[in-house]
Write a protein that holds these residues in place. Structure first.
Motif, PDB file in Angstrom:
ATOM      1  N   UNK A 320       0.819  -1.220   0.000  1.00 18.70           N
ATOM      2  CA  UNK A 320       0.000   0.000   0.000  1.00 18.70           C
ATOM      3  C   UNK A 320       0.856   1.275   0.000  1.00 18.70           C
ATOM      4  N   UNK A 321       2.150   1.140   0.260  1.00 17.70           N
ATOM      5  CA  UNK A 321       3.026   2.324   0.284  1.00 17.70           C
ATOM      6  C   UNK A 321       3.340   2.854  -1.114  1.00 17.70           C
ATOM      7  N   UNK A 322       2.976   2.066  -2.136  1.00 15.64           N
ATOM      8  CA  UNK A 322       3.343   2.404  -3.521  1.00 15.64           C
ATOM      9  C   UNK A 322       2.848   3.792  -3.927  1.00 15.64           C
ATOM     10  N   UNK A 323       3.748   4.566  -4.576  1.00 10.28           N
ATOM     11  CA  UNK A 323       3.343   5.882  -5.067  1.00 10.28           C
ATOM     12  C   UNK A 323       3.167   5.871  -6.598  1.00 10.28           C
ATOM     13  N   UNK A 324       3.066   4.668  -7.181  1.00 13.46           N
ATOM     14  CA  UNK A 324       2.759   4.504  -8.611  1.00 13.46           C
ATOM     15  C   UNK A 324       3.786   5.172  -9.529  1.00 13.46           C
ATOM     16  N   UNK A 325       5.067   4.987  -9.236  1.00 14.20           N
ATOM     17  CA  UNK A 325       6.096   5.607 -10.082  1.00 14.20           C
ATOM     18  C   UNK A 325       6.422   4.730 -11.280  1.00 14.20           C
ATOM     19  N   UNK A 326       6.223   3.407 -11.136  1.00 16.98           N
ATOM     20  CA  UNK A 326       6.480   2.409 -12.179  1.00 16.98           C
ATOM     21  C   UNK A 326       7.949   2.088 -12.403  1.00 16.98           C
ATOM     22  N   UNK A 327       8.842   2.528 -11.532  1.00 18.59           N
ATOM     23  CA  UNK A 327      10.255   2.175 -11.693  1.00 18.59           C
ATOM     24  C   UNK A 327      10.453   0.656 -11.640  1.00 18.59           C
ATOM     25  N   UNK A 328       9.650  -0.032 -10.816  1.00 18.38           N
ATOM     26  CA  UNK A 328       9.818  -1.491 -10.703  1.00 18.38           C
ATOM     27  C   UNK A 328       9.446  -2.207 -11.995  1.00 18.38           C
ATOM     28  N   UNK A 329       8.489  -1.641 -12.742  1.00 14.60           N
ATOM     29  CA  UNK A 329       8.131  -2.255 -14.016  1.00 14.60           C
ATOM     30  C   UNK A 329       9.293  -2.129 -15.002  1.00 14.60           C
ATOM     31  N   UNK A 330       9.879  -0.933 -15.013  1.00 20.24           N
ATOM     32  CA  UNK A 330      10.906  -0.644 -16.016  1.00 20.24           C
ATOM     33  C   UNK A 330      12.194  -1.440 -15.823  1.00 20.24           C
ATOM     34  N   UNK A 331      12.453  -1.896 -14.595  1.00 22.66           N
ATOM     35  CA  UNK A 331      13.672  -2.687 -14.380  1.00 22.66           C
ATOM     36  C   UNK A 331      13.388  -4.182 -14.331  1.00 22.66           C
ATOM     37  N   UNK A 332      12.125  -4.564 -14.385  1.00 20.89           N
ATOM     38  CA  UNK A 332      11.791  -5.979 -14.196  1.00 20.89           C
ATOM     39  C   UNK A 332      12.056  -6.787 -15.468  1.00 20.89           C
ATOM     40  N   UNK A 333      12.913  -7.818 -15.383  1.00 19.67           N
ATOM     41  CA  UNK A 333      13.200  -8.620 -16.577  1.00 19.67           C
ATOM     42  C   UNK A 333      11.992  -9.429 -17.047  1.00 19.67           C
ATOM     43  N   UNK A 334      11.073  -9.711 -16.130  1.00 20.41           N
ATOM     44  CA  UNK A 334       9.868 -10.441 -16.519  1.00 20.41           C
ATOM     45  C   UNK A 334       8.930  -9.486 -17.263  1.00 20.41           C
ATOM     46  N   UNK A 335       8.654  -8.327 -16.667  1.00 20.29           N
ATOM     47  CA  UNK A 335       7.776  -7.347 -17.305  1.00 20.29           C
ATOM     48  C   UNK A 335       8.307  -6.965 -18.680  1.00 20.29           C
ATOM     49  N   UNK A 336       9.612  -6.758 -18.778  1.00 21.06           N
ATOM     50  CA  UNK A 336      10.195  -6.324 -20.053  1.00 21.06           C
ATOM     51  C   UNK A 336       9.888  -7.314 -21.171  1.00 21.06           C
ATOM     52  N   UNK A 337       9.734  -8.578 -20.834  1.00 22.81           N
ATOM     53  CA  UNK A 337       9.513  -9.572 -21.887  1.00 22.81           C
ATOM     54  C   UNK A 337       8.050  -9.936 -22.090  1.00 22.81           C
ATOM     55  N   UNK A 338       7.253  -9.872 -21.023  1.00 24.29           N
ATOM     56  CA  UNK A 338       5.849 -10.280 -21.182  1.00 24.29           C
ATOM     57  C   UNK A 338       4.920  -9.093 -21.413  1.00 24.29           C
ATOM     58  N   UNK A 339       5.349  -7.903 -20.982  1.00 28.25           N
ATOM     59  CA  UNK A 339       4.460  -6.754 -21.061  1.00 28.25           C
ATOM     60  C   UNK A 339       3.409  -6.809 -19.960  1.00 28.25           C
ATOM     61  N   UNK A 340       2.618  -5.747 -19.875  1.00 24.93           N
ATOM     62  CA  UNK A 340       1.687  -5.610 -18.762  1.00 24.93           C
ATOM     63  C   UNK A 340       0.434  -6.453 -18.878  1.00 24.93           C
ATOM     64  N   UNK A 341       0.001  -6.752 -20.108  1.00 26.34           N
ATOM     65  CA  UNK A 341      -1.278  -7.447 -20.247  1.00 26.34           C
ATOM     66  C   UNK A 341      -1.249  -8.859 -19.673  1.00 26.34           C
ATOM     67  N   UNK A 342      -0.050  -9.452 -19.604  1.00 28.00           N
ATOM     68  CA  UNK A 342       0.063 -10.815 -19.080  1.00 28.00           C
ATOM     69  C   UNK A 342      -0.366 -10.897 -17.614  1.00 28.00           C
TER      70      UNK A 342
END
Lengths: 490, 251
Positions: A320-342
């Motif tokens: 719940x502390x998340x401030x919605x910056x999305x830095x974790x998405x941009x560095x995630x090797x899983x997200x980088x390959x699957x994209x968000x819709x997965x």
């Protein structure tokens, strides 16, 4: 133009596919892989530079974490103070237990003003409650005014990134979409031309709308000030032009005092867009006076929708502390390959993998698969501006998923081969002699699989490994056998 | 110095050569090595897959077996990070305060091999000779959980005859992630493809790391593609040399 409902996700009724199932499809999309790889690499590098130049970055992160932790500890008090402050400033506060209640409140306000259209600032909370679809059913058209939100609304898709909802699309695809949906002729794929086409279309909406709908990045308990952080100016238009403004805000977004912006306004822009200062930051407190810009009527809808359940989990609540910056998405090797819709959720990526299953509750096969959508590489934790230990929460949630299956699962879940194998393995590891016997048995038992010094095909659920990797067979002796022979009994 | 070797179940069963090299290397540096034979598994696979109730007895076992030792050394960043970073969470979930206290005492004495050599012993040149072109993959748990920093690279740079080349995008995960590689085999494979492409770009003949789990993953992909690149654990490179065998040994 109509609002097209996207495919069902974790927050809609009905079953969603698992991450593995959805990822298979997106991994095969080479254009998506190219678009995402390019976008995340660029933003990663820019963020690293923006953070590097801050000598007190670690202190800032620690301050952000401490502030958010305090908010969660006293959330009830801060929310009541916020209600008081907003009311004092002429606004109205509504409490929504769940998505349905929030949508009914917002639709009621719009209907009360006879509005058939609303303009929207980018808001993930309204995506979570599926507000646009609800308004459409009530005969009210919702227009997204953030460029990327507009793109996916026109395309009838859903967001694939917290900050850059259309990150999965490239310029050529957007140009084609605008020509088709906005009737733009002779459009080039230059960013200026694309933005201009959107601007022409949106300007008319801004000027005609009576009701604006926004989310909130922060709301200050002590003053009642609500804040939206954006980069395009569309948010400023939506919060100042219409006479009526409705803000939907998750209850975790409250912050204690105005001073706390000192911390968050440094952490958020650098983490999300790699900017030193955010381009458009709008603050408003209640309603505006007769002469001032801003709404004559202001409603703040406070949304729970599972958040108090998250708060009850002492390890999981840091999500719940998340401030919605999305830095974790941009560095995630899983997200980088699957994209968000997965991720089948309005909250994709590592933060989504810990937030979604907690918000909707453990026990749904789709969202239960999300904590497993990580190699636990830890890159997300290192960049999180409020130090959410995402790997720790992922592991903790995996535990909750397994324990629910073991204790309250149906027969199939309890007889799941993984569950049985893990329990058997734990028994083997709990005793030295059993372990040594198992080592010898495995060496003998592997012979049908070994061909020419390697294992090429594994059976059953392990087959995924040997699809692209060989497996080294067990060697002739274990380390402990060598030790016994050469260094004596240990 | 006397240390307990925490071999890890994975190395014990699948990569005995790494354990043997670790023993030879430490002995060559004057460290007395003990192998508590009661040890089995630290419980990482169970814990990280969600079988935490099943992992807790293994955590207790580990603490029981290794607590008497002044220092514990393991040729695996991943298993050490389980002990140092996740055992406290295991004790918390088990609601066991005395276990938590014992973990707090033991944790800081458990070292990954490269950090033991560089940070604890202060040794960078271990007297190894390895005439090959090598690239180093910093495994996620060594890098981000243990923060071993450049300890492995300092050790490698001091190896005689080595041609050390930097791996592009080296901080990115190889896609192993324990049961992740099986549960999310497709995503894991996509990550592996990129790692292998970067390894190939270095034209190295050997890819090394401080974890055999990651190396088994990278090596399994390289060997499936008949890439002609092999994976070798850091301990084996550091133990190699003209007089590598050291003490009289049988097989």
């Amino acid at each position: 133009m109509t609002t097209t409902a996207g495919p069902p996700d974790a927050f809609s009724t009905g079953k969603t596919p698992t991450f593995e199932q959805s990822a298979k499809r997106s991994l095969a999309d080479t254009q998506l892989r190219r678009n995402l790889g390019k976008a995340t690499r660029t933003i990663r590098a820019k963020r690293a530079i923006a953070v590097e130049e801050m000598p007190d970055w670690e202190e800032l992160r620690e301050a952000g974490r401490a502030l958010k932790e305090r908010v969660m500890r006293h959330l009830d008090e801060y929310l009541l103070t916020l209600e008081e402050s907003v009311t004092r400033a002429g606004g109205t506060v509504h409490w929504a237990r769940d998505a349905g209640e929030a949508n009914r409140i917002i639709a009621g306000i719009a209907r009360g003003h006879g509005a058939s259209e609303v303009v929207k600032v980018k808001s993930i909370a309204t995506d979570e409650t599926k507000l646009n679809e609800h308004l459409q059913r009530e005969g009210i058209e919702a227009f997204e005014t953030d460029l990327a939100e507009l793109i996916i609304q026109l395309a009838g898709e859903t967001s694939s990134h917290i900050l850059v909802p259309a990150i999965h699309k490239n310029r050529a695809e957007i140009r084609e979409l605008f020509m088709r949906r906005l009737g733009a002729e002779d459009l080039s794929d230059e960013p200026e031309a694309l933005t201009n086409a959107a601007r022409l279309y949106l300007r008319e909406k801004f000027l005609n709308a009576e009701v604006g709908v926004s989310g909130a990045n922060f709301a200050v308990a002590e003053t009642g000030t609500v804040c939206v952080v954006e980069s395009e100016g569309n948010g400023r238009m939506c919060t100042t032009l219409p006479d009526v403004l409705v803000t939907l805000m998750g209850i975790e977004k409250v912050i204690p005092s105005w001073r706390d912006f000192e911390v968050f306004m440094q952490l958020l822009p650098r983490s999300s867009t790699a900017e030193r200062m955010n381009p458009y930051t709008s603050f408003w407190t209640g309603v505006s006076g007769e002469a001032g810009d801003g709404p004559r009527e202001f409603h703040l809808v406070l949304l729970d929708n599972g958040r108090t359940d998250v708060l009850a989990d002492e390890i999981g609540r840091q999500a719940l502390n998340c401030i919605r910056c999305s830095a974790c998405l941009n560095v995630c090797p899983v997200y980088e390959r699957t994209g968000g819709h997965a991720y089948n959720s309005v909250y994709p990526g590592p933060i989504g993998a810990i937030l979604t299953p907690q918000l909707v509750g453990i026990g749904d096969s789709g969202s239960d698969s999300l904590p497993y959508a990580s190699s636990l590489c830890g890159a997300c934790y290192k960049v999180c501006p409020v130090k959410i230990n995402i790997p720790e929460v992922l592991v903790h949630l995996r535990g909750r998923v397994v324990r629910r299956k073991q204790d309250r699962g149906n027969l199939r879940e309890r007889l799941d081969p993984e569950n049985l194998a893990m329990r058997a393995a734990a028994r083997v590891f709990s005793d030295r002699e059993r372990f040594e016997k198992a080592q010898r048995l495995a060496r003998i038992g592997q012979w049908p699989l070994v061909r020419g010094g390697a294992i090429h095909n594994l059976p059953g659920r392990l087959a995924g490994w040997t699809e692209v990797r060989e497996l080294k067979p067990l060697p002739d002796r274990t380390f402990r056998e060598w030790w016994k022979l050469n260094r004596g009994e240990g | 110095v006397r240390v307990a070797l925490f071999i890890t179940c994975f190395n014990d069963t699948l990569f005995p050569e790494t354990g043997i090299s670790t023993v030879r290397l430490l002995e060559r540096l004057g460290v007395e090595v003990d192998f508590p034979a009661e040890q089995t598994c630290c419980g990482q696979m169970h814990f990280n897959t969600g079988y935490q109730r099943e992992a807790v007895p293994l955590v207790r076992r580990f603490v029981e077996i290794f607590s008497p030792y002044e220092a514990v050394v393991a040729p695996s960043g991943s298993c050490v990070s389980m002990v140092r970073e996740l055992y406290p969470l295991a004790a918390e979930l088990a609601g066991d305060g005395s276990l938590a206290t014992r973990i707090e005492e033991l944790g800081p004495r458990v070292y990954e091999l490269s950090e033991f050599l560089v940070k604890k012993l202060g040794i960078e040149n271990v007297g190894a000779y390895y005439p090959h072109r090598v690239t180093y993959h910093p495994t996620c748990h060594s890098l981000r959980m243990l923060e071993v920093g450049d300890a492995p690279l300092r050790l490698l740079r001091a190896v005689r005859g080595i041609d050390l080349v930097e791996l592009p995008e080296n901080e990115e995960c190889c896609g192993f992630g324990g049961t992740f590689a099986v549960k999310n085999a497709d995503t894991s494979a996509a990550m592996l493809s990129d790692k292998i492409r970067h390894v190939m770009d270095t034209e190295a003949e050997v890819c090394t790391a401080g974890d055999n789990s990651c190396l088994m993953h990278i090596g399994g992909g390289l060997s499936r593609g008949r890439a002609g690149v092999r994976t070798v654990h850091l301990a084996e490179i550091l133990a190699s040399g003209d007089d590598a065998r050291g003490m009289e040994e049988r097989g």
